[in-house]
Write an enzyme that holds these catalytic residues in place. Structure first.
Site, PDB file in Angstrom:
ATOM      1  CG  HIS A  11      62.057   9.995  76.425  1.00 32.75           C
ATOM      2  ND1 HIS A  11      63.403   9.759  76.521  1.00 32.75           N
ATOM      3  CD2 HIS A  11      61.819  10.238  75.115  1.00 32.75           C
ATOM      4  CE1 HIS A  11      63.951   9.872  75.316  1.00 32.75           C
ATOM      5  NE2 HIS A  11      63.010  10.157  74.449  1.00 32.75           N
ATOM      6  CG  ASN A  12      55.447   8.814  81.118  1.00 31.48           C
ATOM      7  OD1 ASN A  12      55.650   8.641  82.307  1.00 31.48           O
ATOM      8  ND2 ASN A  12      54.308   9.287  80.640  1.00 31.48           N
ATOM      9  CE  LYS A  15      53.577   6.418  78.360  1.00 28.36           C
ATOM     10  NZ  LYS A  15      53.156   6.241  76.973  1.00 28.36           N
ATOM     11  CG  ASP A  70      50.344   7.171  71.111  1.00 30.24           C
ATOM     12  OD1 ASP A  70      50.947   7.859  71.958  1.00 30.24           O
ATOM     13  OD2 ASP A  70      49.635   7.677  70.223  1.00 30.24           O
ATOM     14  N   GLY A 152      48.710  11.847  84.486  1.00 33.94           N
ATOM     15  CA  GLY A 152      47.843  12.222  83.363  1.00 33.94           C
ATOM     16  C   GLY A 152      46.420  12.516  83.819  1.00 33.94           C
ATOM     17  CE  LYS A 174      46.386   3.924  85.472  1.00 33.43           C
ATOM     18  NZ  LYS A 174      47.383   4.959  85.204  1.00 33.43           N
ATOM     19  CG  HIS A 179      44.460   2.492  79.397  1.00 35.03           C
ATOM     20  ND1 HIS A 179      44.040   2.725  80.681  1.00 35.03           N
ATOM     21  CD2 HIS A 179      45.480   3.351  79.192  1.00 35.03           C
ATOM     22  CE1 HIS A 179      44.758   3.697  81.224  1.00 35.03           C
ATOM     23  NE2 HIS A 179      45.666   4.087  80.328  1.00 35.03           N
TER      24      HIS A 179
HETATM   25  P1  IMP Z   1      50.858   8.648  75.915  1.00 33.96           P
HETATM   26  O1  IMP Z   1      50.569   8.628  74.484  1.00 33.96           O
HETATM   27  O2  IMP Z   1      50.804   7.304  76.531  1.00 33.96           O
HETATM   28  O3  IMP Z   1      52.092   9.410  76.256  1.00 33.96           O
HETATM   29  O4  IMP Z   1      49.705   9.406  76.642  1.00 33.96           O
HETATM   30  C1  IMP Z   1      48.882  10.367  76.030  1.00 33.96           C
HETATM   31  C2  IMP Z   1      48.191  11.181  77.089  1.00 33.96           C
HETATM   32  O5  IMP Z   1      47.345  10.349  77.856  1.00 33.96           O
HETATM   33  C3  IMP Z   1      49.125  11.872  78.078  1.00 33.96           C
HETATM   34  O6  IMP Z   1      48.560  13.115  78.404  1.00 33.96           O
HETATM   35  C4  IMP Z   1      49.121  10.970  79.272  1.00 33.96           C
HETATM   36  O7  IMP Z   1      49.356  11.674  80.464  1.00 33.96           O
HETATM   37  C5  IMP Z   1      47.721  10.394  79.219  1.00 33.96           C
HETATM   38  N1  IMP Z   1      47.729   9.042  79.758  1.00 33.96           N
HETATM   39  C6  IMP Z   1      48.373   7.955  79.247  1.00 33.96           C
HETATM   40  N2  IMP Z   1      48.180   6.887  80.034  1.00 33.96           N
HETATM   41  C7  IMP Z   1      47.407   7.316  81.063  1.00 33.96           C
HETATM   42  C8  IMP Z   1      46.879   6.676  82.206  1.00 33.96           C
HETATM   43  O8  IMP Z   1      47.090   5.482  82.480  1.00 33.96           O
HETATM   44  N3  IMP Z   1      46.116   7.435  83.018  1.00 33.96           N
HETATM   45  C9  IMP Z   1      45.860   8.750  82.779  1.00 33.96           C
HETATM   46  N4  IMP Z   1      46.343   9.398  81.742  1.00 33.96           N
HETATM   47  C10 IMP Z   1      47.106   8.693  80.881  1.00 33.96           C
END
Ligand code: IMP
Length: 197
Positions: A11-12, A15, A70, A152, A174, A179
């Protein structure tokens, strides 16, 4: 030629935007495009398990090729925290500001700032077979928030060998080293190989 499509189980919006830029050869459908509003609980204890849970839920719903990711930020001095809890580090409904502040506070006075982002991607093909891919970028946690781009933890992360924080880099720069970029590249290679068969 019409592009093959893939569902991205997220939903993000940030991303989804990153992912679309990274795989221009595919039409990436997000959960909003599919009008799927449910929040899928991330109940796994690892990034891999959570990626799998999300991809499986969406495959069950739509029966289409789907991938989910994730991501966690793993800090050496905090024994890998916040890791799988990165999104909820400062509490269940914490926003990025609160999460970053908690991390900066936890590392106050700490000289070992080493950390890495890790992304796990679970891809499920049309036949329902799962495949896992991983990407990692090593770096350090800065002492102050720097930069306005990204999302994030980007303002407090600087990748090894780079001068700028993730939040100061262009999305293209970036994505090249991130990752998620690396995990996605592994998925793209796999999709290319699968097409040849
Ligand atoms: P998610 O599992 O990808 O939703 O991310 C887990 C946490 O890591 C969330 O707080 C995101 O904001 C953070 N996050 C995920 N990808 C990134 C990134 O590329 N840069 C910075 N924070 C990230």
């Amino acid at each position: 030629m019409t592009k093959p499509f893939l569902v991205f189980a997220s939903h993000n919006a940030n991303k989804v935007k990153e992912i679309r830029a990274l795989i221009p050869d595919y039409k990436v459908l997000s959960l909003s495009d599919l009008n799927f509003k449910e929040e899928i609980p991330e109940t796994g204890t690892t990034l891999e398990a959570n990626a799998q849970i999300k991809a499986q839920r969406i495959f069950k719903e739509f029966g289409k090729a789907v991938f989910a990711d994730d991501t966690g930020l793993l800090v050496d001095a905090l024994k890998g925290a916040p890791g799988v809890f990165s999104a909820r580090y400062a509490g269940a409904d914490a926003n990025a500001e609160a999460n970053m502040q908690k991390l900066l506070d936890s590392l106050q006075g700490e000289t070992n700032r080493k950390a890495h982002f890790k992304t796990s991607i679970c891809f499920i093909n049309e036949e329902g077979k799962s495949h896992l891919f991983t990407g990692r970028v090593d770096g350090e946690i800065l002492t102050d928030k720097t930069g306005e781009k990204g999302f994030g933890y980007d303002p407090i992360f600087k990748a090894a060998g780079e001068k700028l924080s993730f939040a100061e880099m262009s999305p293209q720069a970036k994505n090249k080293i991130s990752h998620r970029g690396r995990a996605l590249n592994a998925l793209i290679q796999f999709l290319k190989e699968s097409e040849k068969k």
